[in-house]
Every structure is written in structure tokens, then in C-alpha cells.
Design a protein around this motif. Structure first.
Motif, PDB file in Angstrom:
ATOM      1  N   MET A   1     -23.878 -16.009  10.002  1.00 55.97           N
ATOM      2  CA  MET A   1     -24.466 -15.849  10.800  1.00 55.97           C
ATOM      3  C   MET A   1     -23.596 -15.584  12.109  1.00 55.97           C
ATOM      4  SD  MET A   1     -27.839 -17.267  12.904  1.00 55.97           S
ATOM      5  CE  MET A   1     -27.889 -18.450  11.181  1.00 55.97           C
ATOM      6  N   PHE A  89     -45.155 -27.097  25.170  1.00 54.33           N
ATOM      7  CA  PHE A  89     -44.700 -27.513  24.037  1.00 54.33           C
ATOM      8  C   PHE A  89     -44.532 -27.656  22.694  1.00 54.33           C
ATOM      9  CE2 PHE A  89     -41.028 -27.225  27.495  1.00 54.33           C
ATOM     10  CZ  PHE A  89     -40.356 -25.831  27.652  1.00 54.33           C
ATOM     11  N   ASP A  91     -43.025 -29.566  20.570  1.00 55.99           N
ATOM     12  CA  ASP A  91     -42.761 -30.771  20.435  1.00 55.99           C
ATOM     13  C   ASP A  91     -43.739 -31.996  20.371  1.00 55.99           C
ATOM     14  OD1 ASP A  91     -40.266 -29.389  20.031  1.00 55.99           O
ATOM     15  OD2 ASP A  91     -39.381 -31.348  20.189  1.00 55.99           O
ATOM     16  N   ARG A  94     -47.757 -33.980  18.145  1.00 56.14           N
ATOM     17  CA  ARG A  94     -47.724 -34.758  17.687  1.00 56.14           C
ATOM     18  C   ARG A  94     -47.203 -35.926  17.832  1.00 56.14           C
ATOM     19  NH1 ARG A  94     -45.058 -31.216  12.872  1.00 56.14           N
ATOM     20  NH2 ARG A  94     -46.949 -29.974  11.950  1.00 56.14           N
ATOM     21  N   SER A 348     -38.515 -33.343  17.203  1.00 57.40           N
ATOM     22  CA  SER A 348     -37.598 -32.616  16.511  1.00 57.40           C
ATOM     23  C   SER A 348     -36.350 -33.313  17.021  1.00 57.40           C
ATOM     24  CB  SER A 348     -37.880 -31.477  16.484  1.00 57.40           C
ATOM     25  OG  SER A 348     -37.554 -30.972  17.733  1.00 57.40           O
ATOM     26  N   ARG A 357     -36.430 -37.434   7.260  1.00 56.26           N
ATOM     27  CA  ARG A 357     -36.207 -36.346   7.010  1.00 56.26           C
ATOM     28  C   ARG A 357     -34.843 -36.421   6.334  1.00 56.26           C
ATOM     29  NH1 ARG A 357     -37.071 -30.926  11.048  1.00 56.26           N
ATOM     30  NH2 ARG A 357     -36.436 -29.638   8.932  1.00 56.26           N
TER      31      ARG A 357
ATOM     32  N   LEU B 193     -45.091 -15.535  12.249  1.00 56.48           N
ATOM     33  CA  LEU B 193     -45.224 -16.254  13.856  1.00 56.48           C
ATOM     34  C   LEU B 193     -44.703 -15.557  14.751  1.00 56.48           C
ATOM     35  CD1 LEU B 193     -44.617 -19.145  14.397  1.00 56.48           C
ATOM     36  CD2 LEU B 193     -42.366 -18.926  14.243  1.00 56.48           C
ATOM     37  N   GLU B 197     -47.265 -15.444  17.804  1.00 60.19           N
ATOM     38  CA  GLU B 197     -46.441 -15.630  18.702  1.00 60.19           C
ATOM     39  C   GLU B 197     -45.824 -15.123  19.600  1.00 60.19           C
ATOM     40  OE1 GLU B 197     -47.780 -18.353  19.633  1.00 60.19           O
ATOM     41  OE2 GLU B 197     -48.396 -19.604  17.849  1.00 60.19           O
ATOM     42  N   LEU B 199     -43.597 -13.151  19.238  1.00 58.80           N
ATOM     43  CA  LEU B 199     -42.000 -13.142  19.890  1.00 58.80           C
ATOM     44  C   LEU B 199     -41.205 -12.032  19.638  1.00 58.80           C
ATOM     45  CD1 LEU B 199     -41.521 -16.525  17.979  1.00 58.80           C
ATOM     46  CD2 LEU B 199     -41.521 -15.890  19.841  1.00 58.80           C
ATOM     47  N   GLY B 267     -31.565 -16.492  11.540  1.00 60.52           N
ATOM     48  CA  GLY B 267     -30.711 -16.302  13.108  1.00 60.52           C
ATOM     49  C   GLY B 267     -32.473 -16.582  13.861  1.00 60.52           C
ATOM     50  N   GLU B 270     -32.316 -20.913  13.765  1.00 55.73           N
ATOM     51  CA  GLU B 270     -31.542 -20.998  14.538  1.00 55.73           C
ATOM     52  C   GLU B 270     -32.314 -21.278  15.984  1.00 55.73           C
ATOM     53  OE1 GLU B 270     -29.109 -22.878  13.795  1.00 55.73           O
ATOM     54  OE2 GLU B 270     -28.741 -22.342  12.093  1.00 55.73           O
ATOM     55  N   ASP B 275     -37.307 -24.736   9.982  1.00 57.09           N
ATOM     56  CA  ASP B 275     -36.306 -24.753   8.744  1.00 57.09           C
ATOM     57  C   ASP B 275     -37.098 -23.730   8.362  1.00 57.09           C
ATOM     58  OD1 ASP B 275     -35.668 -25.740   6.447  1.00 57.09           O
ATOM     59  OD2 ASP B 275     -35.810 -28.184   6.286  1.00 57.09           O
ATOM     60  N   GLU B 337     -46.843 -28.429   9.835  1.00 62.21           N
ATOM     61  CA  GLU B 337     -47.540 -26.761  10.110  1.00 62.21           C
ATOM     62  C   GLU B 337     -45.955 -27.114  11.160  1.00 62.21           C
ATOM     63  OE1 GLU B 337     -49.484 -24.629  12.907  1.00 62.21           O
ATOM     64  OE2 GLU B 337     -50.731 -25.840  13.245  1.00 62.21           O
ATOM     65  N   GLN B 338     -45.225 -26.025  10.912  1.00 54.83           N
ATOM     66  CA  GLN B 338     -43.490 -26.149  11.823  1.00 54.83           C
ATOM     67  C   GLN B 338     -44.185 -25.887  13.218  1.00 54.83           C
ATOM     68  OE1 GLN B 338     -40.038 -25.671  10.125  1.00 54.83           O
ATOM     69  NE2 GLN B 338     -40.538 -24.214   8.580  1.00 54.83           N
ATOM     70  N   LEU B 339     -43.087 -26.683  14.237  1.00 51.77           N
ATOM     71  CA  LEU B 339     -43.519 -26.761  16.095  1.00 51.77           C
ATOM     72  C   LEU B 339     -43.102 -26.444  16.476  1.00 51.77           C
ATOM     73  CD1 LEU B 339     -46.291 -29.853  16.470  1.00 51.77           C
ATOM     74  CD2 LEU B 339     -47.238 -27.271  16.040  1.00 51.77           C
ATOM     75  N   PRO B 340     -42.368 -25.140  17.107  1.00 49.93           N
ATOM     76  CA  PRO B 340     -41.163 -25.446  17.197  1.00 49.93           C
ATOM     77  C   PRO B 340     -40.725 -26.025  18.927  1.00 49.93           C
ATOM     78  CG  PRO B 340     -42.744 -23.025  17.604  1.00 49.93           C
ATOM     79  CD  PRO B 340     -43.534 -24.103  17.347  1.00 49.93           C
ATOM     80  N   ARG B 341     -39.594 -25.800  18.448  1.00 47.10           N
ATOM     81  CA  ARG B 341     -38.932 -27.544  18.996  1.00 47.10           C
ATOM     82  C   ARG B 341     -38.734 -26.949  21.618  1.00 47.10           C
ATOM     83  NH1 ARG B 341     -32.703 -26.761  17.438  1.00 47.10           N
ATOM     84  NH2 ARG B 341     -32.795 -24.517  18.337  1.00 47.10           N
ATOM     85  N   ILE B 342     -38.402 -27.775  22.064  1.00 43.87           N
ATOM     86  CA  ILE B 342     -38.254 -27.505  22.782  1.00 43.87           C
ATOM     87  C   ILE B 342     -37.187 -26.959  23.286  1.00 43.87           C
ATOM     88  CG2 ILE B 342     -37.339 -29.097  25.304  1.00 43.87           C
ATOM     89  CD1 ILE B 342     -39.620 -31.082  24.626  1.00 43.87           C
ATOM     90  N   CYS B 343     -36.050 -27.497  23.364  1.00 44.18           N
ATOM     91  CA  CYS B 343     -34.496 -26.413  23.967  1.00 44.18           C
ATOM     92  C   CYS B 343     -33.547 -27.130  22.961  1.00 44.18           C
ATOM     93  CB  CYS B 343     -34.035 -26.927  25.183  1.00 44.18           C
ATOM     94  SG  CYS B 343     -33.722 -29.409  25.060  1.00 44.18           S
TER      95      CYS B 343
END
Lengths: 361, 343
Positions: A1, A89, A91, A94, A348, A357, B193, B197, B199, B267, B270, B275, B337-343
Motif C-alpha cells: 500500500m 465518534f 471510540d 465503550r 483506541s 491488546r 460496513l 455507514e 462510506l 487501505g 488504515e 484491525d 464489535e470494532q468501532l471506528p476511531r476519532i482521528c
């Protein structure tokens, strides 16, 4: 990538780590400010490549972690109101408040929605004219411009069912607090690249000068972090204390002027309380009087609850770089991602979450 | 003045699911005749009977499994809830080392569901069943009031035959075994996803949803000493590996560079802070077998399969991964579940 793999190239990393090892002649302690950098360090095992005499400390740069318990309680109280759609958001969901989290509030019937941008929350407000859409505005300088833009557009377009629960905080006051602490252990900083993409580097000049501390604005990939450390160590070894920019592919000294203008238009600097750390003067952003009508705390007349952090949680010490997550007695036993005592275990960008983790033995 | 007669059955064929469709009356029978019977016609299925009578399996052992499917959105690139409902149950049978034969399907429909949607879903079930070589022989339909369901839920159960003497289970895993994965990871998770969402990804990612009966049959037919099979569903590779390590009491070491991932999935991960090891798949599986059979197994699984790691004994049992810089880290069971991050 492209734009990622180049910065994780094993051979280049090993070469740079070797150069770093050769340049260290004394004991140095460097703090990476941003939780994103902490996660990269632990995930890629960058700390294992460092010379013994160079110690890393993890810093307070996790916006979710420093959002006060009281404000999370307010967000939950708001979300439980039938007319309110609370947007956040991912994050944040939780993170434990004093009793529960936004995730458990959602299970109890609260309308809590994950958004990727404050502008998505604003769009939702226009789509749901009968509801009150509140955006839980969390973050450092990086996310402040989009929050500001959402409020600016809401006022321009007369979207009156949109408001913000604001918890924006600023990096430089946190560095000041760490450097002014009597137990200061930090010799140099890796400053957060994304924050500086917005704000530029000038704000860090007085801190570097006054506290005689090198500050290197650094990116988030393994090669970025190693190069940032190399630049800090070189300054320390040469007796310099300057602001340098490792992340030059994204950061220019003046930052992003347009983004700064919209922050300036909507927000003013206010004192903020940081979870685990306490109140810091001039350390956050609040809505200017012109935009006060969009302040959810005012619109819904939210009362301060005066709740305290769980006494067992030592996340404040972790955030200030004074306690390593694995040295906390509750780590991995009474505090896990499923049953967190504090936010650093679930965000995160939280240091405890990174160790849980990737490192738990 | 003439009063209009109230009739519970609409005069014309409705184009949406009505509560009456679940009432057990004429409308329900018409739904079965029109939608389900033609799609799942089978010599062993009796449309108007409470169950299906199946021929005996001889000396073979029976495998039996069930799973419920709730997915939002119902349709996503590369599949839909119908394909998922067939593949999921077929794959659970295949992971027992069984040859899947018969499925049941129970539908919970929400009042107001367009009939066309149901027909489309049933059509994909038929297609997926055909691909997997299974028959859907019995079923049930219920209708719930509007607002009490996400349009459509499906529960399938399946029966398969185990026609070999191997005990394909975590208890058969041995130190020294090779760990193989049947193809690239995470496409189902990202595809769902992205649609859910909204996207707008530059290269649209198709779900990997597929039946796994055939690749498993090939491995077993070739006489390979398969120790364990595990399909990668929610929680992805990370969850499957940790489950196998815990169930077998052995550790697994993975080479991160060997894990097959498409560029577009990497991609998306990231950008969103996800993950890839924790992303859901619906058409991929892990195969654990003696190291010396690795080359033959990879040849049978095809060019997308990869040898990603090795089983070894250590206490406590854990999963570790070698990263791009050579450092080892643990692989943790995903926490929700995985949660998308802030930044």
C-alpha cells in the motif's frame, strides 16, 4: 500500500534503529504525546528496537481518555431524553461514565448513533426536524475544525435542532502541565503530527525555550517515530532545545490557516477539566457567545453532577507518563476492555488498551 | 347507502408482506406456493408437511447445526442475507468435516416487506444451495408487526454426513501442525460496513460470502490428515485463532506478512482504524494439519490460500504474530464489535 508500506520497511527501520543506538550516550526519557503513536509503538514493537538508555513514556494525547466522567454522564443523560439523538465518534461508546457507558445507555433505549464526522450529525439534524440532534464534540485540535464547520453551517442554514456537547482540548497546555509537575521525568517530546497539521509548529516554540526541552513534530508510522526519536536524541546530546518537524510531508510551520480561521470563528479558549488529571487553565475550546445557542449544556440546562473518577483507576498517572499500564495493579485483572475502570483501557488511543491488546503475557 | 364489505384478504396479490401472511391462512399458503416451493423444490422436501423425511446415512456419522441470520443492510456487494443464511450453515457443517446435505429455513418477516425483496433473497438462497450441493427441504414462516423486525430474519439448520474416520476438532490439533487460511481476509466485514455507514470507498469491496463445502471435500477426498477446520466469521482470524488456541491448549504463531489481504481492505482498515485480523469473513476458513501435508493442501485450496503459521506448545496457550519489523505481539480476542476511531 503506497504511503504506508514505505514507512514500515523493515530494512530501513533496522538501519535507523542502529543509528539511534549509536547516537545515545546518556540516559534520556522521551514522551510521545499522541495515543496514536503509543499504539504504533506497542503494536509494531518499536520500543524493543530502542537502546536501553532511551526510555519512552506515553503521553496524554488520547481525547477520549481525558474527557471528564461528568461530561460522559451528561451525554448519557442527554441521550436518554426521548427527543434527543446523540451522535458520537465510535471510540466514545465503550468509555465508562460514573455508572454506565453510551453503549449500555443505547441498550436501555437511548438513541445513540456513531458518526464519522460532525457534518454527518448536522445532516441528520436536517433529516430529523422533529428531533434534537446533539453531537458529542470530543478531540484535540485535529478534530476541532470539522466540529467548528458543523456549527458554522448550522447557524448559516438556520438548523436549530442541532447542538454540541463540547469537550475539545488543546495539546500545549497539557505539555506545560507535564513539564511543570514536580515529578517531571521528560527530557523531550514527540509532538502529535496531526494536531500540528492544523495548528502549525509555532505554539511549541515558547515551551521548548522556557522549559529547555526539544520538541519534534512526528508522524505515526514506525519510520516516522524512529526518526522523530533520533531527532530528539540528537538535540539532547548536542544540548539543543528546539522545535523541529519530522512530519514535513503533512505539517507546515504555519499549519492550515483555513482550519485555524474556522476554529477562531466558532470557539474561544476556556479552562477545561481533564479526566484523571484535573482542571487545567486555558486548556480547551468552548463556543463563543455568538454560537452559545448551539451549546447543548445551555440548551438542555444540564446540571453538574460532581461525580468522581473510580478511585481504583490510575489513568491520570498513566496519562501523565508517571505509571506504565502494566505496573497498575488493576491492569488485566479488575480492569479489562470488557470491564474497564477508566477510559485508557477502552479507547483506541488509550495506553492501557494498547498494552492489553498487544502485550499481555 | 351501501356499506363496503371488510375483507381480510386483499383482492389483488399484495406486493408487500402483510401480517396476514403469517396467519397460517390462505395468504400464507399462497406465499409458500409462489415464493418458497418453486425455489427450494426437492424430492425429499414436502411443501405441505411439517417436516422432511430423509434417507438414512448408512454407517456415516451425522453432523447437525443451526444458525440465525440478522444483517443490516439485507443486500450488500457480493451477497445478501439469503446467501449468508445458506453459506453460514453449510460452512458450519463443512467445518465438522461433514458433507452438507439438507437445510431447513425459517423466515421471520416484518409486515410491509416488499414481496420482491423476499423473492430476491429466496432466489439467492436457491443459488447458494445449488453451489453448495444442498437441498432446502423444510421451513417455516412467521410475520411480525411493522417496526418489530429489520425487514427479514432467517434461521437455517443443516444436516451433513461425516464419511471418514477423522476427528476434525480442536482436540485433534498437535504441536508442529501448520495453520493455513483458504483465502484473503476481511472483505465481508468491510463490504457490509461500507454500505451500512454510507462510506464511499474508491474501489468497492465485494463480500467473500461463499459456501466452503467443496474445498473441504477436496481436502478430505485427497486423504489429508486434517486435524481441525474453523470458518472465519464474526471476530475474523483473530477470534478463530484465539478460540482454537484456548480449545486445544496449544499456542499458535502467525507470520503477519503471510496473512493474505487485498490492498483495498488494507487501505480501508488504515483509514478507519480497523484491525483486518478482526474483520468478519463469510467464505474463508482455517485448516490445521500436519506440517508435511502443507504443500498438498495449498495446491488443493487454490492460489489464494496461504500458510500463515504454526502450532506450538507453550503456557499459557496464546496467539502471537510477527509484525513487519520482526517484533512479536499477542493477538487478542476482539472485545465486541470494532468501532471506528476519532482521528
Amino acid at each position: 500500500m503506497r504511503f504506508v508500506d514505505e514507512y514500515r520497511h523493515e530494512h530501513s527501520v533496522v538501519r535507523l534503529a542502529e543509528a539511534l543506538r549509536r547516537s545515545v550516550t546518556r540516559d534520556w526519557t522521551v514522551m510521545e504525546v499522541c495515543g496514536g503513536q503509543t499504539h504504533a509503538i506497542v503494536r509494531f514493537g518499536i520500543d524493543a528496537l530502542l537502546p536501553e538508555r532511551l526510555q519512552l513514556l506515553h503521553g496524554p494525547g488520547c481525547p477520549v481518555c481525558v474527557t471528564p466522567v461528568e461530561l460522559i454522564d451528561k451525554a448519557i443523560a442527554l441521550a436518554m431524553r426521548p427527543e434527543v439523538v446523540l451522535c458520537s465518534f465510535g471510540d466514545m461508546l465503550r468509555v465508562p461514565g460514573s455508572r454506565d457507558s453510551l453503549m449500555t445507555a443505547r441498550a436501555r433505549g437511548a438513541d445513540v448513533r456513531i458518526v464519522y464526522s460532525p457534518l454527518d450529525a448536522l445532516r441528520l439534524a436536517t433529516e430529523l426536524p422533529g428531533r434534537e440532534v446533539v453531537f458529542f464534540a470530543v478531540g484535540f485540535e485535529t478534530t476541532a475544525p470539522t466540529t467548528a464547520m458543523a456549527v458554522y453551517q448550522a447557524r448559516q442554514r438556520g438548523v436549530h435542532n442541532f447542538s454540541l456537547l463540547v469537550s475539545h482540548v488543546l495539546v500545549p497546555p497539557a505539555l506545560e502541565a507535564i513539564l511543570s509537575s514536580p515529578e517531571r521525568r521528560v527530557d523531550g517530546f514527540l509532538a502529535a503530527g496531526h494536531v500540528c497539521t492544523i495548528m502549525g509548529t509555532a505554539q511549541y516554540e515558547p515551551i521548548a525555550r522556557q522549559h529547555r526541552v526539544p520538541i519534534v513534530v512526528t508522524g505515526f508510522e514506525p519510520l516516522d517515530i524512529l526518526q522523530g526519536l533520533y531527532m530528539v536524541v540528537r538535540q539532547l546530546e548536542e544540548g539543543r532545545a528546539e522545535v523541529e518537524n519530522q512530519y514535513s510531508r503533512a505539517v507546515v510551520p504555519g499549519g492550515n490557516r483555513r482550519a485555524q480561521e474556522i476554529i477562531e470563528e466558532v470557539f474561544c479558549v476556556v479552562p477545561r477539566s481533564w479526566r484523571g488529571i484535573g482542571s487545567l487553565p486555558q486548556s480547551g475550546l468552548g463556543l463563543r457567545p455568538d454560537y452559545a445557542a448551539f451549546d447543548a449544556e445551555r440548551r438542555f440546562a444540564l446540571e453538574a453532577s460532581g461525580v468522581q473518577e473510580d478511585k481504583e483507576c490510575q489513568s491520570g498517572l498513566v496519562l501523565m507518563g508517571r505509571l506504565r499500564p502494566v505496573d497498575c495493579p488493576a491492569f488485566g485483572t479488575r480492569c479489562t476492555p470488557e470491564h474497564p475502570l477508566g477510559a485508557t483501557m477502552v479507547s483506541s488511543e488509550g495506553a492501557c488498551a494498547a498494552y492489553y491488546r498487544y502485550r499481555r503475557a | 347507502m351501501e356499506l363496503p364489505l371488510l375483507c381480510p384478504l386483499p383482492a389483488v396479490e399484495p406486493t408487500q408482506i402483510l401480517l396476514t401472511h403469517g396467519g397460517g391462512g390462505r395468504l400464507m399458503h399462497r406465499l409458500i406456493e409462489r415464493v418458497f416451493a418453486p425455489a427450494f423444490a426437492s424430492p425429499h422436501g414436502e411443501t405441505h408437511h411439517d417436516g422432511a423425511l430423509l434417507p438414512p446415512g448408512g454407517a456415516a456419522r451425522l453432523a447437525f447445526t443451526t444458525d440465525a441470520y440478522v444483517v443490516r443492510p439485507l443486500f450488500f456487494p457480493g451477497g445478501d442475507i439469503g446467501r449468508l443464511a445458506v453459506c453460514g450453515t453449510v460452512n458450519d457443517l463443512a467445518m465438522c468435516g461433514a458433507r452438507p446435505l439438507y437445510l431447513s429455513a425459517a423466515f421471520i418477516l416484518e409486515e410491509g416487506l416488499p414481496l420482491q425483496t423476499l423473492e430476491q433473497v429466496v432466489g439467492s438462497m436457491r443459488q447458494a444451495a445449488h453451489e453448495a450441493g444442498v437441498e432446502i427441504v423444510t421451513g417455516d414462516t412467521k410475520v411480525v408487526e411493522r417496526g418489530r423486525g429489520d425487514g427479514l430474519y432467517i434461521t437455517t439448520a443443516g444436516i451433513g454426513l461425516v464419511e471418514h474416520g477423522l476427528h476434525v476438532a480442536p482436540a485433534s490439533i498437535r504441536a508442529g501442525d501448520a495453520v493455513l487460511v483458504s483465502g484473503d481476509l476481511g472483505r465481508h466485514g468491510v463490504a457490509v460496513l461500507a454500505v451500512r455507514e454510507g462510506l464511499d470507498l474508491e474501489c468497492p469491496i465485494q463480500s467473500d460470502c461463499a459456501p466452503l463445502a467443496e474445498p473441504v471435500r477436496r481436502l478430505l477426498a485427497a486423504g489429508l490428515q486434517v486435524h481441525c477446520l474453523r470458518d472465519l466469521t464474526r471476530g475474523g482470524l483473530a477470534a478463530a485463532l484465539v478460540e482454537l488456541a484456548e480449545a486445544s491448549g496449544l499456542s499458535i504463531a502467525i507470520d503477519g506478512a503471510a496473512v493474505p489481504l487485498r490492498e483495498e481492505v488494507r487501505g480501508a482498515c488504515e483509514i478507519l482504524g480497523l484491525d483486518p485480523l478482526q474483520l468478519a469473513c463469510e467464505g474463508r476458513f482455517l485448516c490445521v494439519l500436519p506440517e508435511e501435508e502443507t504443500v498438498r493442501a495449498l495446491a488443493l485450496l487454490g492460489p489464494e490460500a496461504a500458510h500463515i503459521g504454526r502450532v506450538h506448545a507453550s503456557t499459557p496457550p496464546q496467539v502471537t504474530l510477527r509484525g513487519p519489523l520482526g517484533a512479536w505481539r499477542i493477538v487478542e480476542m476482539p472485545s465486541g464489535e470494532q468501532l471506528p476511531r476519532i482521528c
